[in-house]
Design a protein around this motif. Structure first.
Motif, mmCIF file in Angstrom:
data_model
loop_
_atom_site.group_PDB
_atom_site.id
_atom_site.type_symbol
_atom_site.label_atom_id
_atom_site.label_comp_id
_atom_site.label_asym_id
_atom_site.label_seq_id
_atom_site.Cartn_x
_atom_site.Cartn_y
_atom_site.Cartn_z
ATOM 1 N N LEU A 102 -33.275 -83.097 41.858
ATOM 2 C CA LEU A 102 -33.656 -81.710 42.394
ATOM 3 C C LEU A 102 -34.300 -81.829 43.731
ATOM 4 N N ASN A 103 -33.651 -81.777 44.744
ATOM 5 C CA ASN A 103 -34.518 -81.494 46.228
ATOM 6 C C ASN A 103 -35.022 -80.070 46.477
ATOM 7 N N SER A 104 -36.049 -79.818 45.941
ATOM 8 C CA SER A 104 -36.748 -78.535 46.280
ATOM 9 C C SER A 104 -36.252 -77.427 45.277
ATOM 10 N N SER A 105 -34.991 -77.178 45.629
ATOM 11 C CA SER A 105 -34.462 -75.989 44.853
ATOM 12 C C SER A 105 -32.790 -76.203 44.656
ATOM 13 N N ARG A 106 -32.213 -75.618 43.865
ATOM 14 C CA ARG A 106 -30.879 -75.538 43.681
ATOM 15 C C ARG A 106 -30.300 -74.677 42.795
ATOM 16 N N ARG A 107 -28.995 -74.367 43.053
ATOM 17 C CA ARG A 107 -28.342 -73.141 42.260
ATOM 18 C C ARG A 107 -27.362 -73.824 41.482
ATOM 19 N N LEU A 108 -27.465 -73.502 40.009
ATOM 20 C CA LEU A 108 -26.305 -74.115 38.881
ATOM 21 C C LEU A 108 -25.718 -72.889 38.535
ATOM 22 N N SER A 109 -24.162 -73.243 37.975
ATOM 23 C CA SER A 109 -23.501 -72.372 37.283
ATOM 24 C C SER A 109 -23.325 -72.670 35.888
ATOM 25 N N SER A 110 -22.790 -72.079 35.023
ATOM 26 C CA SER A 110 -22.546 -72.236 33.691
ATOM 27 C C SER A 110 -21.780 -73.489 33.475
ATOM 28 N N ARG A 111 -20.786 -73.743 34.695
ATOM 29 C CA ARG A 111 -19.834 -74.868 34.718
ATOM 30 C C ARG A 111 -20.683 -76.205 34.678
ATOM 31 N N ASP A 112 -22.000 -76.233 35.296
ATOM 32 C CA ASP A 112 -22.839 -77.417 35.416
ATOM 33 C C ASP A 112 -23.379 -77.692 33.973
ATOM 34 N N LEU A 113 -23.072 -76.846 33.120
ATOM 35 C CA LEU A 113 -23.766 -77.167 31.789
ATOM 36 C C LEU A 113 -22.528 -77.603 30.609
ATOM 37 N N THR A 114 -21.415 -77.561 31.261
ATOM 38 C CA THR A 114 -20.381 -77.750 30.261
ATOM 39 C C THR A 114 -20.118 -79.547 30.461
ATOM 40 N N SER A 115 -19.152 -79.780 29.587
ATOM 41 C CA SER A 115 -18.859 -81.243 29.496
ATOM 42 C C SER A 115 -18.154 -81.638 31.009
ATOM 43 N N GLU A 116 -17.416 -80.722 31.659
ATOM 44 C CA GLU A 116 -17.053 -80.929 32.937
ATOM 45 C C GLU A 116 -17.891 -81.327 33.880
ATOM 46 N N GLY A 117 -19.006 -80.561 33.862
ATOM 47 C CA GLY A 117 -19.998 -80.717 34.907
ATOM 48 C C GLY A 117 -19.855 -80.145 36.148
ATOM 49 N N GLY A 118 -20.909 -80.343 37.064
ATOM 50 C CA GLY A 118 -20.635 -80.087 38.456
ATOM 51 C C GLY A 118 -20.513 -81.520 39.171
ATOM 52 N N VAL A 119 -21.026 -81.357 40.542
ATOM 53 C CA VAL A 119 -20.465 -82.371 41.415
ATOM 54 C C VAL A 119 -21.289 -83.898 41.065
#
Length: 359
Positions: A102-119
């Motif tokens: 976490l570099n200061s701040s970031r925006r997450l979506s619901s996809r980031d919390l699934t098994s598919e995950g984000g980047v």
């Protein structure tokens, strides 16, 4: 002594970094609208037991406090549900992410919390409701019959942990309360003026009942060229006023278009229903009223509309289209309302069969 100085400097740097990380926390801004109606598949993937990859209008802002810090963190999150008939919430899924930066701040979506995950975020499931669970069977049976979520409360919780020492450094909770299983359950009921009423003032007070606090009051003129109220309300409104937190409104004296004595008007109230598939408009019935002093004509209309059989329905349709009974004749002679009332009462006492025809 130089090597010692380098080691000391590195130790001080590490200590300072650990100290900074230990003191830094994170704060969340979880944005999830308070929907009136939810399409269940937009919120939770019941078959795979995880939150949906793309929950409409949901975003999660996470930032360090103080700002500008760099942290290695991981998240734990929970989705739970409490249906209207259930005594307590039951977990649908619990999961956690692997550490990420976490570099200061970031925006997450619901996809980031699934098994598919984000980047750079990978998620592991910690718990999901078993296939044999009565809750899961109930929900799977429900979504086969209905597309929208059952009435109840839906819980989302996210916790942030420092990846270096597993210390909890922030959390956020959101409860979405679903009060309607479908948009058709959101009802707006008109109270006053009543259908066909004579209003003795060009500044009538309207009243209604609505499950939603935000409504729009609409008033239209019913002209002789209009074949129905539905046609009349497609024109230009006399008044269209957004109202919040009130269920009565008096026609304003400074309105751009004033009501006039002797004319006929229509009114209705509409509200917005927020769903995960967009906003929908729910409208009350359309009622007709006239701006004129109370007189025998209006009382006569109410009397005729109370007649048995099909007569009341036919007369109500005529009145809704602007017709107002003004003269009643018997054997070619005009009779007043009192005489007509006495006639009906006598016929009723004598059990006389009466046939009516509306021409």
């Amino acid at each position: 002594m130089k090597p010692f100085r380098h080691v000391l400097a590195i130790a001080i740097l590490i200590a300072a970094t650990v100290s900074a990380n230990a003191q830094t926390t994170v704060e969340f801004d979880l944005r999830l609208p308070n929907y009136d109606v939810i399409y269940l598949s937009d919120l939770v993937d019941i078959r795979n037991v995880r939150i949906a990859e793309s929950i409409p209008d949901m975003s999660i802002e996470i930032r360090t406090v103080p700002a500008g810090q760099i942290l290695s963190i991981y998240l734990r999150f929970r989705a739970a549900i409490q249906l209207r008939e259930d005594p307590r919430p039951e977990d649908l899924v619990r999961a956690f992410t692997l550490p990420f930066e976490l570099n200061s701040s970031r925006r997450l979506s619901s996809r980031d919390l699934t098994s598919e995950g984000g980047v750079d975020i990978r998620t592991r499931t910690e718990y999901k409701v078993p296939e044999s669970s009565p809750l899961r069977q109930k929900l799977e049976d429900y979504i086969q019959r209905f597309p929208t979520a059952p009435v109840g409360q839906y819980f989302f919780e996210i916790e942030a942990f420092n990846a270096l020492n597993d210390t909890k450094i922030g959390e956020v909770r959101k409860i979405v309360t679903v009060r309607n299983a479908s948009e058709t359950e959101v009802v707006v009921t008109l109270i006053s003026p009543e259908q066909g009423a004579n209003v003795p003032t060009p500044f009538p007070t309207f009243s209604w009942s609505s499950q939603k606090p935000d409504v729009i009051l609409n008033v239209y003129e019913m002209l002789p060229i209009h074949r129905s109220p539905e046609e009349a309300v497609t024109g230009i409104p006399y008044l269209r006023r957004a109202i919040t937190g009130a269920s009565t409104f008096t026609y304003p004296a400074d309105a751009e278009r004033r009501l006039e004595m002797g004319k006929t008007y229509l009114w209705f109230v509409e509200t917005k229903v927020l769903t995960t598939r967009g906003d929908l408009t729910r409208r009350s019935e359309v009622r007709l009223f006239r701006v004129r002093a109370e007189g025998g004509e209006n009382a006569l209309a109410r009397l005729l509309s109370s007649l048995p059989g099909d007569v009341a329905a036919q007369l109500n349709a005529l009145i809704q289209n602007g017709w107002l009974p003004t003269t009643v004749t018997l054997d070619g002679q005009s009779i007043n309302q009192g005489e007509l009332t006495s006639l009906f009462q006598r016929l009723s006492r004598d059990n006389t069969e009466v046939r009516f025809r509306v021409e």
